[in-house]
Design a protein around this motif. Sequence first.
Motif, PDB file in Angstrom:
ATOM      1  N   GLU A  79      58.095  12.873  68.650  1.00  0.00           N
ATOM      2  CA  GLU A  79      57.542  13.752  69.684  1.00  0.00           C
ATOM      3  C   GLU A  79      56.018  13.713  69.725  1.00  0.00           C
ATOM      4  OE1 GLU A  79      61.692  14.797  69.136  1.00  0.00           O
ATOM      5  OE2 GLU A  79      60.058  14.464  67.701  1.00  0.00           O
ATOM      6  N   VAL A 109      69.563  10.400  72.673  1.00  0.00           N
ATOM      7  CA  VAL A 109      69.269  11.673  73.336  1.00  0.00           C
ATOM      8  C   VAL A 109      67.868  12.153  72.968  1.00  0.00           C
ATOM      9  CG1 VAL A 109      69.905  14.109  73.473  1.00  0.00           C
ATOM     10  CG2 VAL A 109      71.686  12.346  73.547  1.00  0.00           C
ATOM     11  N   ARG A 110      67.539  12.094  71.694  1.00  0.00           N
ATOM     12  CA  ARG A 110      66.225  12.574  71.256  1.00  0.00           C
ATOM     13  C   ARG A 110      65.098  11.745  71.866  1.00  0.00           C
ATOM     14  NH1 ARG A 110      64.004  13.277  64.990  1.00  0.00           N
ATOM     15  NH2 ARG A 110      62.055  14.358  65.570  1.00  0.00           N
ATOM     16  N   SER A 112      65.188   9.840  74.536  1.00  0.00           N
ATOM     17  CA  SER A 112      65.164   9.989  75.995  1.00  0.00           C
ATOM     18  C   SER A 112      64.338  11.197  76.404  1.00  0.00           C
ATOM     19  CB  SER A 112      66.582  10.124  76.545  1.00  0.00           C
ATOM     20  OG  SER A 112      67.329   8.953  76.332  1.00  0.00           O
ATOM     21  N   ARG A 113      64.343  12.218  75.567  1.00  0.00           N
ATOM     22  CA  ARG A 113      63.600  13.439  75.888  1.00  0.00           C
ATOM     23  C   ARG A 113      62.091  13.255  75.781  1.00  0.00           C
ATOM     24  NH1 ARG A 113      67.710  17.449  72.548  1.00  0.00           N
ATOM     25  NH2 ARG A 113      69.314  17.577  74.189  1.00  0.00           N
ATOM     26  N   SER A 115      60.687  11.156  77.578  1.00  0.00           N
ATOM     27  CA  SER A 115      60.371  10.911  78.984  1.00  0.00           C
ATOM     28  C   SER A 115      60.240  12.248  79.707  1.00  0.00           C
ATOM     29  CB  SER A 115      61.475  10.072  79.624  1.00  0.00           C
ATOM     30  OG  SER A 115      61.360  10.052  81.030  1.00  0.00           O
ATOM     31  N   SER A 117      60.937  13.018  82.640  1.00  0.00           N
ATOM     32  CA  SER A 117      62.122  13.286  83.457  1.00  0.00           C
ATOM     33  C   SER A 117      63.392  13.391  82.623  1.00  0.00           C
ATOM     34  CB  SER A 117      62.298  12.175  84.486  1.00  0.00           C
ATOM     35  OG  SER A 117      62.597  10.941  83.848  1.00  0.00           O
ATOM     36  N   GLY A 118      63.294  13.055  81.337  1.00  0.00           N
ATOM     37  CA  GLY A 118      64.476  13.023  80.485  1.00  0.00           C
ATOM     38  C   GLY A 118      65.304  11.766  80.662  1.00  0.00           C
ATOM     39  N   CYS A 119      64.785  10.803  81.452  1.00  0.00           N
ATOM     40  CA  CYS A 119      65.534   9.582  81.742  1.00  0.00           C
ATOM     41  C   CYS A 119      64.763   8.354  81.272  1.00  0.00           C
ATOM     42  CB  CYS A 119      65.803   9.459  83.245  1.00  0.00           C
ATOM     43  SG  CYS A 119      66.834  10.775  83.917  1.00  0.00           S
TER      44      CYS A 119
END
Length: 395
Positions: A79, A109-110, A112-113, A115, A117-119
């Motif tokens: 992060e 999942v972690r 991707s976050r 981003s 947009s989460g994508c």
Amino acid sequence: MTQTEQQLKLRKIQTQMAAVGVKSLFLRSIPAFLYLSDTVMQGFIFVPLEGNPLWFLERASSTRPPAEDDRVFAVRKPEDIPAILARYGYSIDEGTALELGQMPVTDFVRLSRLSASGCVSDEDGSQILRTARILKTETELRELRRLAKIHTEVSRSFADLYRPGMTDRDWQHEIEYRMRRSGSIGIFRAFGWRMEIFQGNLITGDSAAAPAPYDFAMGGKGTPAFPFGSSGTPIRPGQTVMVDMAGNYGSLLTDMTRTYALGYVSPMAQKAHELSIRLHEWFATNVKPGFPIAEVYNHCIREVDEAGLGDCFMGTPEWRGKFVGHGLGLEINEPPVLTARWHGVFEENMAIAFEPKFVIPEVGPAGVENTYIITAEGAENITPLPMDLIPLPEN
């Protein structure tokens, strides 16, 4: 690794990125670090479509990546990375590919976050890297030849380690010890989940008919905790023993198999082994840049069927491998795969393991495997031990 070598590899990766429409890669696998830095580190590599990577290290390493100091960062967690990327005008977003083939869903999942947009991209970054690694650099080819020479010389001594009355496990332990004393790192890396491998396998008799729980040509009974390879099976007169111990003497891998016989073995086993040798001779003579990869598999099937050995080729009627070889390098099972389904041709600077093998009922395995480098002139065998059945002492 020199800056020049890293730049060559980086350009290969970025060419593949452009081919599939990916703007950046976010890498963390061991093969990714080995490919771009020659060592294993804990962290991430951000590869933009243009320009040099940024390195994010979660733990101190005894070596540093071949990068400018201002592109190497110590981070506590992933992060922390987006804010650093923003300083360079980069971001993790819909154009960023993760190594989907190398990570569990929780990591996906972690990451991707990271981003906004989460994508992230649907493209698999691990396949981009594997495709880039198909053609070796000149430095890699020199290293493969050097490591193959070690592999070959160590393998030359295996028959001397056999003693009458040994089980397959007894002999494998002696071989493993010799390999380790000669510089083997022990494990060898394979692509895919549940591919736990240690040095290779040694199988004899009907144990050879036991299929591997992995996508390998030969299995072996092993043990319940590791159903692969030697199992404590006695090596008996009239049986064969296949020694398939990988050359793991550095970052790059070589592959070689030789088959041994205790006393007289059946005409069927001799016929199968001789056919494997002829297929290697055909491979070395005919495979050149531009030769269709699928034709190697198809040729083997035609020859095997004509010889009446189809039921024992690459396994048993119940389970049969649908390939006769594979690429290799940082991992033992790299593309291309020598199968009827592979579209494409051999190219200069590919490294290929060719392994036409048989399982003969009540006798054991037969066949040979060599590692080849595809050159402008043809297929160069870099594991050139004699290929005949090797006799073991009976007393």
